[in-house]
Design a protein around this motif. Structure first.
Motif, PDB file in Angstrom:
ATOM      1  N   ARG A 292     -46.124 -39.347 -51.940  1.00 39.35           N
ATOM      2  CA  ARG A 292     -45.480 -38.171 -52.513  1.00 39.35           C
ATOM      3  C   ARG A 292     -45.925 -38.031 -53.956  1.00 39.35           C
ATOM      4  NH1 ARG A 292     -39.102 -37.872 -51.050  1.00 39.35           N
ATOM      5  NH2 ARG A 292     -39.251 -37.762 -48.794  1.00 39.35           N
TER       6      ARG A 292
ATOM      7  N   ARG B 147     -41.155 -38.043 -57.111  1.00 41.51           N
ATOM      8  CA  ARG B 147     -40.160 -38.894 -56.465  1.00 41.51           C
ATOM      9  C   ARG B 147     -39.129 -38.070 -55.712  1.00 41.51           C
ATOM     10  NH1 ARG B 147     -37.778 -44.199 -58.538  1.00 41.51           N
ATOM     11  NH2 ARG B 147     -36.252 -44.623 -56.934  1.00 41.51           N
ATOM     12  N   ASP B 148     -38.682 -36.996 -56.338  1.00 40.11           N
ATOM     13  CA  ASP B 148     -37.676 -36.143 -55.715  1.00 40.11           C
ATOM     14  C   ASP B 148     -38.357 -35.049 -54.928  1.00 40.11           C
ATOM     15  OD1 ASP B 148     -35.640 -36.452 -58.636  1.00 40.11           O
ATOM     16  OD2 ASP B 148     -35.509 -37.516 -56.734  1.00 40.11           O
TER      17      ASP B 148
ATOM     18  N   SER C 209     -63.944 -43.963 -58.132  1.00 42.97           N
ATOM     19  CA  SER C 209     -62.791 -43.126 -57.867  1.00 42.97           C
ATOM     20  C   SER C 209     -62.950 -41.752 -58.465  1.00 42.97           C
ATOM     21  CB  SER C 209     -61.537 -43.794 -58.409  1.00 42.97           C
ATOM     22  OG  SER C 209     -61.708 -44.037 -59.789  1.00 42.97           O
TER      23      SER C 209
ATOM     24  N   ARG D 124     -59.482 -41.086 -64.483  1.00 42.12           N
ATOM     25  CA  ARG D 124     -58.714 -41.376 -65.697  1.00 42.12           C
ATOM     26  C   ARG D 124     -57.283 -41.752 -65.389  1.00 42.12           C
ATOM     27  NH1 ARG D 124     -60.319 -36.519 -69.904  1.00 42.12           N
ATOM     28  NH2 ARG D 124     -62.526 -36.432 -69.403  1.00 42.12           N
ATOM     29  N   GLY D 125     -56.689 -41.159 -64.332  1.00 41.96           N
ATOM     30  CA  GLY D 125     -55.262 -41.395 -64.114  1.00 41.96           C
ATOM     31  C   GLY D 125     -54.814 -41.397 -62.676  1.00 41.96           C
TER      32      GLY D 125
ATOM     33  N   THR E  97     -34.493 -36.618 -49.747  1.00 37.85           N
ATOM     34  CA  THR E  97     -34.078 -37.749 -50.593  1.00 37.85           C
ATOM     35  C   THR E  97     -35.250 -38.152 -51.445  1.00 37.85           C
ATOM     36  OG1 THR E  97     -34.745 -39.254 -48.843  1.00 37.85           O
ATOM     37  CG2 THR E  97     -32.421 -38.647 -48.925  1.00 37.85           C
ATOM     38  N   SER E  98     -35.016 -39.093 -52.310  1.00 39.86           N
ATOM     39  CA  SER E  98     -36.093 -39.554 -53.173  1.00 39.86           C
ATOM     40  C   SER E  98     -37.100 -40.343 -52.382  1.00 39.86           C
ATOM     41  CB  SER E  98     -35.520 -40.447 -54.275  1.00 39.86           C
ATOM     42  OG  SER E  98     -34.608 -39.717 -55.032  1.00 39.86           O
ATOM     43  N   ALA E  99     -38.275 -40.455 -52.956  1.00 35.01           N
ATOM     44  CA  ALA E  99     -39.337 -41.238 -52.327  1.00 35.01           C
ATOM     45  C   ALA E  99     -38.966 -42.710 -52.377  1.00 35.01           C
ATOM     46  CB  ALA E  99     -40.652 -40.996 -53.060  1.00 35.01           C
ATOM     47  N   PRO E 100     -39.568 -43.547 -51.549  1.00 39.45           N
ATOM     48  CA  PRO E 100     -39.205 -44.964 -51.482  1.00 39.45           C
ATOM     49  C   PRO E 100     -39.369 -45.685 -52.812  1.00 39.45           C
ATOM     50  CG  PRO E 100     -40.731 -44.407 -49.739  1.00 39.45           C
ATOM     51  CD  PRO E 100     -40.576 -43.191 -50.573  1.00 39.45           C
ATOM     52  N   GLY E 101     -40.355 -45.284 -53.598  1.00 35.80           N
ATOM     53  CA  GLY E 101     -40.573 -46.031 -54.839  1.00 35.80           C
ATOM     54  C   GLY E 101     -40.898 -45.071 -55.948  1.00 35.80           C
ATOM     55  N   PRO E 102     -41.018 -45.520 -57.167  1.00 38.03           N
ATOM     56  CA  PRO E 102     -41.318 -44.616 -58.280  1.00 38.03           C
ATOM     57  C   PRO E 102     -42.720 -44.067 -58.137  1.00 38.03           C
ATOM     58  CG  PRO E 102     -41.401 -46.897 -59.013  1.00 38.03           C
ATOM     59  CD  PRO E 102     -40.915 -46.919 -57.609  1.00 38.03           C
ATOM     60  N   PRO E 103     -42.927 -42.860 -58.642  1.00 37.03           N
ATOM     61  CA  PRO E 103     -44.271 -42.292 -58.531  1.00 37.03           C
ATOM     62  C   PRO E 103     -45.224 -43.094 -59.407  1.00 37.03           C
ATOM     63  CG  PRO E 103     -42.904 -40.933 -59.927  1.00 37.03           C
ATOM     64  CD  PRO E 103     -42.018 -41.997 -59.377  1.00 37.03           C
ATOM     65  N   ARG E 104     -46.492 -43.073 -59.026  1.00 37.39           N
ATOM     66  CA  ARG E 104     -47.441 -43.845 -59.817  1.00 37.39           C
ATOM     67  C   ARG E 104     -47.708 -43.128 -61.133  1.00 37.39           C
ATOM     68  NH1 ARG E 104     -51.696 -46.394 -55.840  1.00 37.39           N
ATOM     69  NH2 ARG E 104     -50.447 -46.411 -53.982  1.00 37.39           N
TER      70      ARG E 104
ATOM     71  N   ASP F 106     -50.393 -43.462 -63.451  1.00 37.88           N
ATOM     72  CA  ASP F 106     -51.645 -44.215 -63.495  1.00 37.88           C
ATOM     73  C   ASP F 106     -52.400 -44.038 -64.796  1.00 37.88           C
ATOM     74  OD1 ASP F 106     -51.372 -45.129 -60.858  1.00 37.88           O
ATOM     75  OD2 ASP F 106     -51.874 -43.158 -60.148  1.00 37.88           O
ATOM     76  N   ARG F 107     -51.804 -43.272 -65.714  1.00 45.65           N
ATOM     77  CA  ARG F 107     -52.625 -42.910 -66.875  1.00 45.65           C
ATOM     78  C   ARG F 107     -53.098 -44.095 -67.676  1.00 45.65           C
ATOM     79  NH1 ARG F 107     -49.630 -37.321 -68.262  1.00 45.65           N
ATOM     80  NH2 ARG F 107     -48.216 -38.135 -66.731  1.00 45.65           N
TER      81      ARG F 107
ATOM     82  N   SER G 255     -55.528 -48.741 -61.521  1.00 44.87           N
ATOM     83  CA  SER G 255     -54.971 -47.822 -60.539  1.00 44.87           C
ATOM     84  C   SER G 255     -56.060 -47.129 -59.762  1.00 44.87           C
ATOM     85  CB  SER G 255     -54.123 -46.762 -61.229  1.00 44.87           C
ATOM     86  OG  SER G 255     -54.960 -45.955 -62.032  1.00 44.87           O
ATOM     87  N   ALA G 256     -57.270 -47.125 -60.263  1.00 45.22           N
ATOM     88  CA  ALA G 256     -58.345 -46.444 -59.558  1.00 45.22           C
ATOM     89  C   ALA G 256     -58.761 -47.187 -58.316  1.00 45.22           C
ATOM     90  CB  ALA G 256     -59.542 -46.281 -60.481  1.00 45.22           C
TER      91      ALA G 256
END
Lengths: 294, 252
Positions: A37, A40-41, A66, A110-111, B19-26, B28-29, B34-35
């Motif tokens: 997703r 989150r919400d 990437s 980058r992110g 509902t909210s997603a299972p975990g916090p969003p990434r 990655d900045r 994270s790549a």
């Protein structure tokens, strides 16, 4: 008895310890398809869903690469059962939040998918719900599992030193190697990367057509697609969501999915050859945002 | 009698998904790793958490097994032994509406197949037991739903309120699938269902149902052909319809 209990307990303990390492599916593909997703919400708006579909150049031997080779926003209106695929050439010169200006495909480097999603949201005004990203192996694995994807190839494609394409024009069943070559080929087309991006949208529609055709014959075909997909996919969403997304896909006809590439003009920034998104794209964004269809 | 073509519904935004997603969003900045998209080894904190969790789990399992003794129970969802359960009274189809003094109408037998769709070359024993436990539940759901839709059309709401979610119920009723409440002397001349369940968690299924029926509405006879797909989700022991597609038409 106690020995049996200890053995059972140890086995369970080992599995539990390894579970975080294995992850939700334990896939070992070097570049699996990853689904997550964006926010989150989750707040559906009038039955509209938007997916960011990313093809990156990660592959075995270079798993950390990437840059996004393919960038698409797929919209689906769950009420009207119509949708659209909006394609973005990878060399589009855009403002990347927090990073200044750059080619749009750099946002992924980058992110990660999050930054690419933020970039597209700021450009289009569309709030994205999910992102789906695949590297070479995940893409080829899926196509292999599905026994190829049938589609109409517009012209002979021959690009041995680039994408490796050697595909005849006409209605073809593209296997994993040819499918990857088809979506990567640009040298055979007058508008290069722009045409390639449009072809990637065509390939997505061909997969949708295949899904619908098979599910019409037997609904259980969808279950087969899901089990094949799981082999090459790392899901950051629940199995329930995955199932519902898959079911939703079966209810949208490819005929009711538009496929458009944002209008661009070719230019350069310094020595870099880039494309600039035309102002006319705003009306496309507005239409897409309000209906999730093209 | 209702006549209509194709209708589809998918409860994507039903309960459980808003509902909210299972975990916090990434974010990655600032994370250069994270790549990486390959499935590499977990980071140390995750491994430590896993080890602590494993130790706690082992302790619980040992205590529970010791308390239960040598006879471990099967998980409730993987229960079921022996062959297929006999048809219970509540599984028998409701009687069709017939005029007084006439013979009860014989309905075609159900042809039902239920199979697993597996991702790998084999299904494990645990998966096999889980699948086996679902067969009678799905069989009952399909039989009772469609028997009621075609043989007791006046009570269709009650028939589908159980297995269908509230949103699906509304959508199904709006589609007017099945027969009108004034249908009589209904005979289902064909009743066939093909149900696939995804092996593994056995919590997603697809049922394709084909019904051919004939009957009377007033002085006229009708023949109707119905084909529908039910997409089902399981929560604990209950299956629920979260999406469907219907194609129904009169046969001339």
């Amino acid at each position: 008895m106690i020995k049996k209990l200890l053995v059972a307990g140890t086995a369970v303990g080992v599995l539990a310890a390894l579970w975080p390492v294995l992850g939700p599916l334990g896939g070992t593909v070097a570049s699996p398809i990853v689904v997550g997703r964006v926010h989150r919400d989750f707040h559906p708006r009038d039955g509209k869903l938007f997916f960011l579909v990313i093809g990156n150049d990660a592959r075995a031997g270079n798993p950390d690469a990437s840059r996004a080779d393919a960038i698409h926003i797929v919209g689906v209106n769950t009420v009207t059962k119509r949708g659209g695929i909006l394609n973005f050439p990878r060399d589009s010169w855009v403002s990347i939040p927090g990073s200044g200006q750059g080619r749009i495909n750099e946002a992924l480097y980058r992110g990660g998918p999050g930054l690419l999603a933020s970039t597209l949201e700021s450009i289009t005004g569309i709030r994205l719900d999910y992102w789906i990203m695949t590297g070479f192996e995940g893409f080829q694995g899926i196509v292999q599992g599905l026994d190829g994807v049938e589609m109409a190839v517009q012209k002979d494609l021959y690009d041995p030193t680039g994408s490796g394409a050697q595909i005849d024009a006409g209605y073809q069943n593209l296997g994993p190697k040819d499918s990857l070559a088809y979506v990567r080929t640009r040298h055979n087309f007058p508008n290069g990367d722009v045409d390639r991006t449009t072809n990637q949208g065509r390939f997505l529609l061909a997969m949708l057509k295949k899904l619908r055709r098979e599910v019409t014959r037997s609904p259980a075909a969808l279950l087969r697609w899901i089990t094949i997909g799981r082999r090459y996919t790392r899901l950051d969403i629940s199995p329930k969501e995955t199932f519902r997304l898959a079911v939703l896909a079966t209810q949208v006809s490819a005929r009711d999915m538009g496929n458009e590439t944002v209008p661009v003009t070719v230019g350069s920034v310094g020595a870099a050859s880039v494309v600039f998104i035309s102002p006319g794209a705003q009306s496309i964004y507005s239409r897409f945002r309000s209906t999730a269809a093209l | 009698m209702q006549t209509h073509g194709l209708a589809t519904f998918c409860e994507f935004f039903g309960p459980g998904l808003l509902t909210s997603a299972p975990g916090p969003p990434r974010d990655d900045r600032n994370d250069p790793t994270s790549a990486k998209m390959s499935t590499g080894p977990a980071s140390e904190p995750r491994l430590l958490a896993g080890l602590i969790g494993a130790l706690a789990l082992v302790a619980v399992v040992v205590v529970v097994l010791a308390a239960l003794g040598s006879g471990g129970g099967s998980p409730s969802d993987a229960g079921g032994s022996g062959g297929e359960p006999a048809v219970a009274d509540n599984e028998r189809p409701p009687r069709p509406r017939v005029a007084a003094g006439t013979v009860q109408i014989k309905q075609a037998p159900w042809q039902m197949e239920i199979f697993a769709v597996a991702g790998g070359p084999r299904v494990t024993e645990v998966q096999r037991r889980l699948l086996k436990a679902q067969k009678p539940r799905l069989r009952k759901l399909v039989r009772s739903t469609y028997n009621a839709l075609f043989l007791e059309p006046g009570a269709r709401h009650r028939a589908i309120a159980g297995p269908f979610s509230p949103l699906s119920t509304r959508a199904w009723l709006n589609s007017r699938a099945g027969l009108g409440s004034n249908a009589e002397q209904v005979r289902m001349v064909r009743r066939k269902a093909s149900i696939g369940i995804i092996a593994g968690r056995a919590d997603s299924a697809a049922a394709e149902v084909v019904i051919a029926a004939r009957g009377e509405t007033g002085p006229r006879t009708f023949h109707v052909r119905h084909r529908s797909t039910l997409w089902l989700e399981r929560a604990h022991k209950s299956w629920r319809v979260i999406a469907f597609g219907i194609d129904q038409e009169p046969v001339t």
